[in-house]
Design an enzyme around this catalytic site. Structure first.
Site, PDB file in Angstrom:
ATOM      1  N   GLY A  59       0.781  -1.225   0.000  1.00  0.00           N
ATOM      2  CA  GLY A  59       0.000   0.000   0.000  1.00  0.00           C
ATOM      3  C   GLY A  59       0.810   1.271   0.000  1.00  0.00           C
ATOM      4  N   GLY A  60       2.095   1.211  -0.307  1.00  0.00           N
ATOM      5  CA  GLY A  60       2.909   2.419  -0.324  1.00  0.00           C
ATOM      6  C   GLY A  60       2.527   3.357  -1.455  1.00  0.00           C
ATOM      7  N   ASN A  77       5.368  -3.783  -8.115  1.00  0.00           N
ATOM      8  CA  ASN A  77       5.630  -4.539  -6.886  1.00  0.00           C
ATOM      9  C   ASN A  77       6.254  -5.908  -7.184  1.00  0.00           C
ATOM     10  OD1 ASN A  77       4.349  -4.027  -3.838  1.00  0.00           O
ATOM     11  ND2 ASN A  77       4.854  -6.161  -4.248  1.00  0.00           N
ATOM     12  N   ASN A 110       1.615  -8.973  -0.291  1.00  0.00           N
ATOM     13  CA  ASN A 110       2.712  -8.224   0.323  1.00  0.00           C
ATOM     14  C   ASN A 110       2.131  -7.058   1.122  1.00  0.00           C
ATOM     15  OD1 ASN A 110       5.000  -5.758  -0.976  1.00  0.00           O
ATOM     16  ND2 ASN A 110       5.230  -6.962   0.869  1.00  0.00           N
ATOM     17  N   ARG A 125       7.231   5.090  -9.388  1.00  0.00           N
ATOM     18  CA  ARG A 125       6.335   5.163  -8.239  1.00  0.00           C
ATOM     19  C   ARG A 125       5.903   6.612  -7.971  1.00  0.00           C
ATOM     20  NH1 ARG A 125       6.304   0.493  -4.517  1.00  0.00           N
ATOM     21  NH2 ARG A 125       5.278   1.952  -3.105  1.00  0.00           N
ATOM     22  N   HIS A 173      11.372  -4.890   4.068  1.00  0.00           N
ATOM     23  CA  HIS A 173       9.939  -5.110   3.894  1.00  0.00           C
ATOM     24  C   HIS A 173       9.599  -5.666   2.512  1.00  0.00           C
ATOM     25  CE1 HIS A 173       5.749  -4.545   4.870  1.00  0.00           C
ATOM     26  NE2 HIS A 173       5.548  -3.677   3.909  1.00  0.00           N
ATOM     27  N   TRP A 174      10.523  -5.560   1.579  1.00  0.00           N
ATOM     28  CA  TRP A 174      10.242  -5.887   0.174  1.00  0.00           C
ATOM     29  C   TRP A 174      10.985  -7.155  -0.217  1.00  0.00           C
ATOM     30  CZ3 TRP A 174      10.675  -1.987  -4.436  1.00  0.00           C
ATOM     31  CH2 TRP A 174       9.409  -1.810  -5.007  1.00  0.00           C
TER      32      TRP A 174
END
Length: 298
Positions: free
Chosen positions: A45-46, A54, A113, A193, A271-272
């Site tokens: 959700g970034g 993603n 994710n 992004r 996180h990725w």
């Protein structure tokens, strides 16, 4: 519309791209097609997130064994921007069931994710018969009422605040909080992004925001849901030990709460995980979701 999706490894995956009508929303979907088992991959959700950005390092590998379906979640990319902020994970779960219906799929495996992980888990709780297996990668909604937000989550939620979005703010978030090694993130990914984050509808109504009430916050903490202890869906939990957005302690928490969960945690990973440890991620997910897998049994 047919298209080719470039992977960062240079290979190309043929795919169809289209907008699928689900209720009153349009969900933009990339679909590799075929009669292999379906895997729906749900992005985080970034700011500026999309399905393709993603999972750019994963689609090609997984498409060798599965029909890979990658939506832009409601609120993101080329999908309708509305999200129900009173119950966002429930709203997304309902939208995903509608997407399966529109694609004539009775069941599918779900890979989620972060924000997408929370949506996948909520769908499994609400509609367990529609989910084959789950892969949850640093999922949101895990223990969120058990402490203050992380610095990474606070940075994410403040992106559209104060002076509004900027490339500098987004680069700081991605290189500081999404990954272990920020220098490895190319400028092109930041630019992609950032441009997506400037959609006027998103700026006016960001899809991911601070919960508006204590009731919403508790609803978003999926570890408070009593159904979790009875959920029989085979689940692979993946978590980077250095995750600065969602606390790595969520991995053992899910392992202990869910009866059919497996946990893999990796060092030097933020996180990725699907981007930083793409080869490992692709191998683990492919093996876990395979019909002959010995990882999990119903």
């Amino acid at each position: 519309m047919s298209s080719t999706i470039p992977s960062e490894g240079g290979a190309l995956t043929a795919a169809a791209q289209s907008s699928v009508r689900v209720g009153e929303a349009d969900i933009f979907v990339t679909d590799t097609g075929g009669d292999q088992p379906a895997v729906v991959m749900l992005h985080g959700g970034g700011p500026g997130a999309t399905g393709i950005s993603n999972y750019s390092r994963n689609i090609d590998a997984l498409a060798q064994r599965f029909r890979v379906i990658v939506p832009d979640m409601p609120g993101y990319g080329r999908s309708t921007k509305h999200v129900d902020h009173a119950d966002p994970f429930g709203f997304l779960a309902t939208a995903l069931v509608g997407l399966l219906d529109a694609l004539d799929l009775r069941t599918a495996h779900l890979v989620g994710n972060s924000y997408g992980g929370a949506a996948a888990l909520r769908m499994a709780l609400d509609h367990p018969g529609r989910v084959g297996k789950l892969v949850l990668m640093g999922p949101g909604g895990i223990g969120t009422t058990r402490g203050l937000p992380t610095d990474g989550l606070k940075c994410l939620l403040s992106y559209y605040g104060k002076k509004g979005p900027s490339r500098e703010k987004l680069a700081h978030f991605i290189r500081t909080y999404l990954v272990y090694d920020g220098a490895a993130v190319p400028d092109e990914l930041i630019d992609l992004r950032y441009q997506a984050s400037l959609d006027p509808e998103v700026v006016a109504d960001p899809p991911l925001r601070r919960p508006s009430s204590p009731r919403t916050l508790w609803r978003m903490d999926l570890t408070r849901d009593r159904r979790l202890a009875q959920l029989r869906t085979p689940t692979l939990v993946l978590w980077g030990r250095d995750d600065k957005v969602n606390r790595p302690s969520g991995g053992p928490l899910l392992l202990n709460l869910m009866p059919n969960a497996e946990l893999v945690m990796t060092s030097r990973t933020g996180h990725w995980m699907q981007w930083e440890r793409a080869e490992l991620f692709n191998d683990l997910v492919s093996e876990f979701l395979a019909p002959t897998s010995t990882w999990a049994h119903r």
